[in-house]
Design a protein around this motif. Structure first.
Motif, PDB file in Angstrom:
ATOM      1  N   ILE A 283       0.721  -1.362  -0.040  1.00 23.41           N
ATOM      2  CA  ILE A 283       0.107   0.171   0.074  1.00 23.41           C
ATOM      3  C   ILE A 283       0.842   1.102  -0.026  1.00 23.41           C
TER       4      ILE A 283
ATOM      5  N   ASN B 149     -10.073   8.611   0.533  1.00 26.51           N
ATOM      6  CA  ASN B 149     -10.336   7.495   1.089  1.00 26.51           C
ATOM      7  C   ASN B 149      -9.447   6.475   0.434  1.00 26.51           C
ATOM      8  N   GLY B 150      -8.958   5.313   1.129  1.00 26.53           N
ATOM      9  CA  GLY B 150      -8.433   4.475   0.687  1.00 26.53           C
ATOM     10  C   GLY B 150      -6.729   4.494   0.279  1.00 26.53           C
TER      11      GLY B 150
ATOM     12  N   GLY C 224      -4.066   5.115   2.207  1.00 30.19           N
ATOM     13  CA  GLY C 224      -3.328   4.545   2.946  1.00 30.19           C
ATOM     14  C   GLY C 224      -2.780   5.159   4.026  1.00 30.19           C
ATOM     15  N   LYS C 225      -3.611   6.002   4.429  1.00 30.85           N
ATOM     16  CA  LYS C 225      -3.378   7.104   5.564  1.00 30.85           C
ATOM     17  C   LYS C 225      -3.467   6.299   6.889  1.00 30.85           C
ATOM     18  N   THR C 226      -4.509   5.427   7.195  1.00 31.89           N
ATOM     19  CA  THR C 226      -4.372   4.412   8.416  1.00 31.89           C
ATOM     20  C   THR C 226      -3.361   3.192   8.334  1.00 31.89           C
ATOM     21  N   THR C 227      -3.167   3.031   7.096  1.00 30.43           N
ATOM     22  CA  THR C 227      -2.030   1.879   7.085  1.00 30.43           C
ATOM     23  C   THR C 227      -0.600   2.614   7.473  1.00 30.43           C
TER      24      THR C 227
ATOM     25  N   GLN D 107      -8.485   5.205  14.157  1.00 32.93           N
ATOM     26  CA  GLN D 107      -9.832   5.534  13.291  1.00 32.93           C
ATOM     27  C   GLN D 107     -10.954   4.781  13.774  1.00 32.93           C
TER      28      GLN D 107
HETATM   29  N1  LIG Z   1      -6.593  -5.381   6.679  1.00 37.26           N
HETATM   30  C1  LIG Z   1      -6.469  -5.346   5.459  1.00 37.26           C
HETATM   31  N2  LIG Z   1      -5.951  -6.238   4.649  1.00 37.26           N
HETATM   32  C2  LIG Z   1      -5.838  -5.902   3.082  1.00 37.26           C
HETATM   33  N3  LIG Z   1      -5.972  -4.775   2.698  1.00 37.26           N
HETATM   34  C3  LIG Z   1      -6.300  -3.645   3.518  1.00 37.26           C
HETATM   35  C4  LIG Z   1      -6.647  -3.724   4.866  1.00 37.26           C
HETATM   36  N4  LIG Z   1      -6.765  -2.609   5.465  1.00 37.26           N
HETATM   37  C5  LIG Z   1      -6.749  -1.762   4.490  1.00 37.26           C
HETATM   38  N5  LIG Z   1      -6.379  -2.215   3.382  1.00 37.26           N
HETATM   39  C6  LIG Z   1      -6.296  -1.641   1.862  1.00 37.26           C
HETATM   40  O1  LIG Z   1      -5.334  -0.663   1.950  1.00 37.26           O
HETATM   41  C7  LIG Z   1      -5.490   0.475   1.317  1.00 37.26           C
HETATM   42  C8  LIG Z   1      -5.295   1.603   2.100  1.00 37.26           C
HETATM   43  O2  LIG Z   1      -6.309   1.682   3.211  1.00 37.26           O
HETATM   44  P1  LIG Z   1      -6.111   2.472   4.414  1.00 37.26           P
HETATM   45  O3  LIG Z   1      -7.093   2.122   5.504  1.00 37.26           O
HETATM   46  O4  LIG Z   1      -4.907   2.672   4.680  1.00 37.26           O
HETATM   47  O5  LIG Z   1      -6.801   3.871   3.783  1.00 37.26           O
HETATM   48  P2  LIG Z   1      -7.091   5.241   4.480  1.00 37.26           P
HETATM   49  O6  LIG Z   1      -6.331   6.287   3.644  1.00 37.26           O
HETATM   50  O7  LIG Z   1      -6.874   5.198   5.794  1.00 37.26           O
HETATM   51  O8  LIG Z   1      -8.688   5.418   3.964  1.00 37.26           O
HETATM   52  P3  LIG Z   1      -9.925   6.022   4.594  1.00 37.26           P
HETATM   53  O9  LIG Z   1      -9.816   7.557   4.530  1.00 37.26           O
HETATM   54  O10 LIG Z   1     -11.108   5.625   4.394  1.00 37.26           O
HETATM   55  O11 LIG Z   1      -9.676   5.873   6.182  1.00 37.26           O
HETATM   56  C9  LIG Z   1      -7.108   0.245   0.695  1.00 37.26           C
HETATM   57  O12 LIG Z   1      -7.236  -0.112  -0.553  1.00 37.26           O
HETATM   58  C10 LIG Z   1      -7.580  -0.880   1.881  1.00 37.26           C
HETATM   59  O13 LIG Z   1      -8.627  -1.496   1.033  1.00 37.26           O
END
Ligand SMILES: Nc1ncnc2c1ncn2[C@@H]1O[C@H](COP(=O)(O)OP(=O)(O)OP(=O)(O)O)[C@@H](O)[C@H]1O
Ligand SMILES: [Mg+2]
Length: 239
Positions: free
Chosen positions: A22, A42-43, A45-48, A89
């Motif tokens: 990611i 959204n999506g 990778g911020k939470t990652t 989150q």
């Molecule tokens: N446990 C997991 N296993 C596999 N893929 C995941 C997992 N968690 C998140 N992802 C994928 O990793 C990518 C980044 O997700 P992440 O949650 O980091 O995004 P985000 O920027 O925090 O989104 P948001 O604004 O919706 O919170 C997305 O494509 C998501 O589907």
């Protein structure tokens, strides 16, 4: 404050889930006492990224330096004890436990010195509503109050670096203002660095010393709030 207290430095981070990468080549810095915002759709990778900083995801490449030391392969527990506080989150408090029990769990993550002193009064000063609700079950609080509890639980351990993942998401406007005020007071105290994931461009640029915009797992724009143009950010945030 020791010079490196709370300082975070990520270099060339690559991380993801299983085979799916990611984050790609993410480098980012938070200086002691600074508020740094991380924005992005959204999506992206911020939470990652937050989980990787906390040690819940192991990076494939790159380094995480915190307070002047290499933390890349240290456990989440060691990171917490070293002063990294994490508010995930979606406010995951323990609904069956009382507010006070939830806060006491926050103490578990603290250094021995803080544990001994108990829940710091400053936490109740920041969130007076929690003091009124100490013996209520977490699950009986409103969504906004649960978010306040989640932040308070992280603050109980008196972190040097606070990771806040979208604390204002899905919360009623009056509590959004309360939480914004708390973040502002943390900034004014200058005892804690904050890495804030935030969707509101207005609040992000008003509070942040520095902003990063993440897109598809990579930092695509960065700068201090006055140098990073709104147009630049909006382009990356637009759907
Ligand atoms: N446990 C997991 N296993 C596999 N893929 C995941 C997992 N968690 C998140 N992802 C994928 O990793 C990518 C980044 O997700 P992440 O949650 O980091 O995004 P985000 O920027 O925090 O989104 P948001 O604004 O919706 O919170 C997305 O494509 C998501 O589907
Ligand atoms: Mg997220």
């Amino acid at each position: 404050m020791i010079e490196a207290d709370g300082k975070l430095e990520l270099t060339g981070l690559e991380a993801g889930y299983g085979e799916s990468m990611i984050l790609r080549d993410v480098s980012l810095k938070v200086e002691p006492g600074q508020v740094v915002c991380l924005m992005g759709r959204n999506g992206v990778g911020k939470t990652t990224l937050m989980k990787t900083i906390m040690g819940l995801i192991k990076p494939k490449k790159g380094t995480i330096r915190y307070a002047g030391h290499d933390y890349t392969s240290r456990s989440p527990d060691r990171r917490a004890r070293a002063g990294i506080g994490y508010v995930p989150q979606g406010r995951d408090i323990f609904p069956q436990l009382t507010v006070e029990q939830n806060l006491l769990l926050g103490l578990e993550a603290a250094s021995a010195k803080v544990r001994k002193a108990g829940i710091p009064e400053s936490v109740y000063e920041k969130f007076p509503v929690l003091k009124e609700m100490l013996y209520r079950k977490g699950g009986d609080l409103s969504g906004g109050q649960q978010q306040q509890l989640s932040i308070a639980r992280a603050l109980v351990s008196e972190p040097k670096l606070l990771l806040l993942d979208e604390p204002m998401e899905g919360i009623q406007p009056s509590i959004v203002l309360d939480i914004e005020r708390v973040i502002e007071s943390i900034k004014d105290d200058k005892q804690m660095a904050v890495l804030l994931v935030e969707q509101s461009l207005t609040f992000a640029t008003s509070i942040a010393d520095y902003c990063y915009v993440l897109d598809k797992g990579t930092i695509v724009a960065e700068g201090s709030s006055d140098t990073l143009s709104e147009e630049q950010v909006r382009r990356h945030l637009a759907v």
